[in-house]
Structures are given as structure tokens and as C-alpha cells.
Design an enzyme around this catalytic site. Structure first.
Site, short mmCIF file in Angstrom:
data_model
loop_
_atom_site.label_atom_id
_atom_site.label_comp_id
_atom_site.label_asym_id
_atom_site.label_seq_id
_atom_site.Cartn_x
_atom_site.Cartn_y
_atom_site.Cartn_z
N ARG A 235 0.85 -1.18 0.00
CA ARG A 235 0.00 0.00 0.00
C ARG A 235 0.89 1.23 0.00
NH1 ARG A 235 -3.24 -2.55 -1.76
NH2 ARG A 235 -5.36 -3.08 -1.10
N GLU A 264 -3.58 7.58 -5.07
CA GLU A 264 -3.81 7.01 -6.40
C GLU A 264 -5.08 7.59 -7.00
OE1 GLU A 264 -3.73 2.75 -6.02
OE2 GLU A 264 -1.67 2.75 -5.26
N HIS A 282 -0.59 0.31 -10.15
CA HIS A 282 -1.27 -0.62 -9.25
C HIS A 282 -1.82 -1.82 -10.04
CE1 HIS A 282 -3.46 -0.79 -5.12
NE2 HIS A 282 -3.14 -2.00 -5.55
#
Length: 321
Positions: A235, A264, A282
Site C-alpha cells: 500500500r 492514487e 497498481h
């Protein structure tokens, strides 16, 4: 006699379109993000939903949970649960299913892809060739990956899979968790700082959340040092991104490979200007095989909870403490 299908609220469209279709086929689905006025929809219809589907990326805020007085179960697509409002869920005794295990291999593969790219400069060398710079001079030498010390912060399912990959690269593996893993063949370091100091490469596979917020700090990056590389497939919140930018700019670490970011989809603009960091959007679990397996587990968790009151895989909230 026709049976009534259970009503399910989707917080938004799912990362795999086929999962949207599978849910719609099995349940009476409403997608909150597609309502003209989601707040009005919740106020008028929220009491009709006992089940909700979301993803780790979308999360689930307290205001939505509180607008669903009969909510019993959430089925989430992903292994992260830091974006789900834990307090609001626990206040209402809502159970939460998630999708561990099925994405371990692909995330571990991505960790090594980022590591190899960072140490050998693959993305940078691709840009070098495309710009026509090869005809003007040599690209330069980079860092060997095999035979080095690999530090893993978070030796859970994914961290353990990364460690197995490391064996093929003849690496010595060290790790840091809250406590040592009984029977582990790997070297336990009692703090993240000591792990960083020990490591040539530091891979982050720890859970997100308040307990790990910015644990990869300036001090940890300085301990990793000017020959060290940081890889994050966990993360973005675990790494102090501003501190990482400074460390990369000042070459206080050699490089980084990042699949996750604090905000993000908006990594810090300074990262975009640096050649000593590899950036990915991601995508660690982004393979056809893994996304299908994750979708199947979302469905299975929901089916099992409705049938038995227990999902196949339930979020271990204690891991977020």
C-alpha cells in the site's frame, strides 16, 4: 413458484467487468455509483440491502455503511482492507469477506519484475533506445540482482511467496514482522530500521492502515542507503512518499520500484521526472488468471455468507492493528 433473488448493493463497477455480469445474473443488483443521486438513493432504499460488494481500491466509507441499517455482510475484491471503514463496520457487527491467497503469485511476480527493472534499468534502457541515444554512447552498467540480501517487510502470504522466488536468485532473505515466524528459515530482524540496514533490496508487502502509515520513513530510507533499492507492492500509505522523492532526488537510495502510491491515481509529480524509479499503475494482481480467481472468491464469499452466515475468507481485522 419464483424465488426472490437477494438484493445486493454494489458500491461501484468492479475491476473485472465479468464480475458485474455474474453478480447481476445471481442477484438483484443496484450500483450506487450509477445512481443519479447516490445520497438520495441511500436515504430512500438503503434499508433494503443486507449485502454489499466493493473493492479494496474503492473501499467503503462510514457514511454509506451508516445509511444501510440492515447491512450484514460486505464482499470485497482485493486483499487490502484499509479503505474500508473498520469502526463503522464493527459498530454494526458487519462481517467482511476479501480475496487473499489467489493473488499471491502475481503480486510476488510483480515485486520481482519491479526489482529487476529497478536494478537493471530496463524501463530506462527502453527509453534510451527509443530516443536514439544508443548511437551516441553506451547506456552504462547497473546492479546485479542475484546473490544479494533481500529484506521483506511483512512476511505474510505474499511476503512468503516473494521469499520463495528469492531462492531462485540465490538470495539471502531477511524479514520483519510484529513477531518472528516459528519455523521460518529466514533471518528475522527485530525492527524495520534494522531490516533496511541489513538489506540490499527492501520489498514492502505489509498491510496498509494506521499501524503502518509512513513506517518507511526518511530514517528507514537512509538505513537502506545509497546502494539500496526499495520495492513497494503493498500500500502506498506504508511509504512516506515525500521522503522517498527526496531520497531518490539526492541519491540517498539507488532506486525504487512502485506499484502503489499514497494518492492514487496521482503519484507525486516529482516522481515522474526521475529515472531512478520505476512506476506502475497498481497492476500487481492485474492478470486474467488472478482477476478471475479474485472475482470467483468475491462471489463465493457472498454465496457462502448468504447460505451459512460465514464467508470463505474473512478479513482478519487484528492484522490491521
Amino acid at each position: 413458484m419464483a424465488t426472490t433473488r437477494p438484493r445486493v448493493l454494489q458500491y461501484g463497477k468492479m475491476p473485472l467487468p465479468q464480475l458485474d455480469a455474474d453478480l447481476a445474473q445471481a442477484y438483484e443488483v443496484s450500483i450506487l455509483s450509477e445512481q443519479p443521486d447516490p445520497e438520495h438513493f441511500l436515504a430512500e432504499h438503503g434499508a433494503q440491502f443486507e449485502y454489499l460488494v466493493t473493492s479494496a481500491a474503492m473501499g467503503l466509507p462510514a457514511r454509506v455503511i451508516q445509511a444501510l441499517p440492515k447491512l450484514k455482510f460486505v464482499s470485497s475484491f482485493g486483499v487490502g482492507f484499509d479503505a474500508l471503514d473498520r469502526q463503522a463496520l464493527q459498530d454494526k457487527s458487519v462481517r467482511v469477506g476479501y480475496t487473499p491467497g489467489v493473488l499471491d503469485d502475481c503480486v510476488a511476480d510483480m515485486a520481482f519484475a519491479l526489482l529487476l527493472d529497478s536494478t537493471r534499468g530496463l524501463s530506462e534502457s527502453d527509453r534510451f533506445v527509443r530516443r536514439g541515444d544508443w548511437s551516441k554512447g553506451r547506456f552504462g552498467i547497473r546492479t546485479r540482482t542475484s546473490g544479494k540480501r533481500l529484506g521483506i517487510f511483512g512476511m505474510g502470504r505474499i511476503g512468503s511467496t516473494v521469499a520463495r522466488r528469492a531462492a531462485g536468485f540465490d538470495m539471502e532473505v531477511g524479514y520483519h514482522n510484529r513477531r518472528p515466524i516459528e519455523g521460518s528459515p529466514h533471518h528475522y530482524l527485530p525492527s524495520l530500521l534494522e531490516l533496511a540496514r541489513w538489506s540490499d533490496f527492501l520489498i514492502i508487502t505489509a498491510a496498509g492502515g494506521d499501524s503502518t502509515q509512513h513506517l518507511v520513513s526518511t530514517e528507514v530510507l537512509d538505513a537502506l542507503g545509497p546502494q539500496g533499492f526499495l520495492i513497494n507492492v503493498a500500500r502506498g500509505s506504508v511509504v512516506d512518499e515525500a521522503a522517498l522523492v527526496t531520497a531518490l532526488q539526492q541519491q540517498r537510495i539507488a532506486g525504487a520500484g512502485l506499484d502503489v502510491f499514497e494518492d492514487e491515481p496521482r503519484p507525486k509529480p516529482e516522481l515522474l521526472a526521475l529515472d531512478n524509479v520505476v512506476l506502475a499503475p497498481h497492476i500487481a494482481s492485474g492478470t486474467h488468471e488472478t482477476r478471475r480467481a479474485m472475482a470467483d472468491l468475491v462471489l463465493h464469499n457472498l454465496q457462502q455468507y448468504i447460505a451459512t452466515g460465514r464467508p470463505v475468507a474473512e478479513v482478519p481485522w487484528s492484522a490491521a492493528q
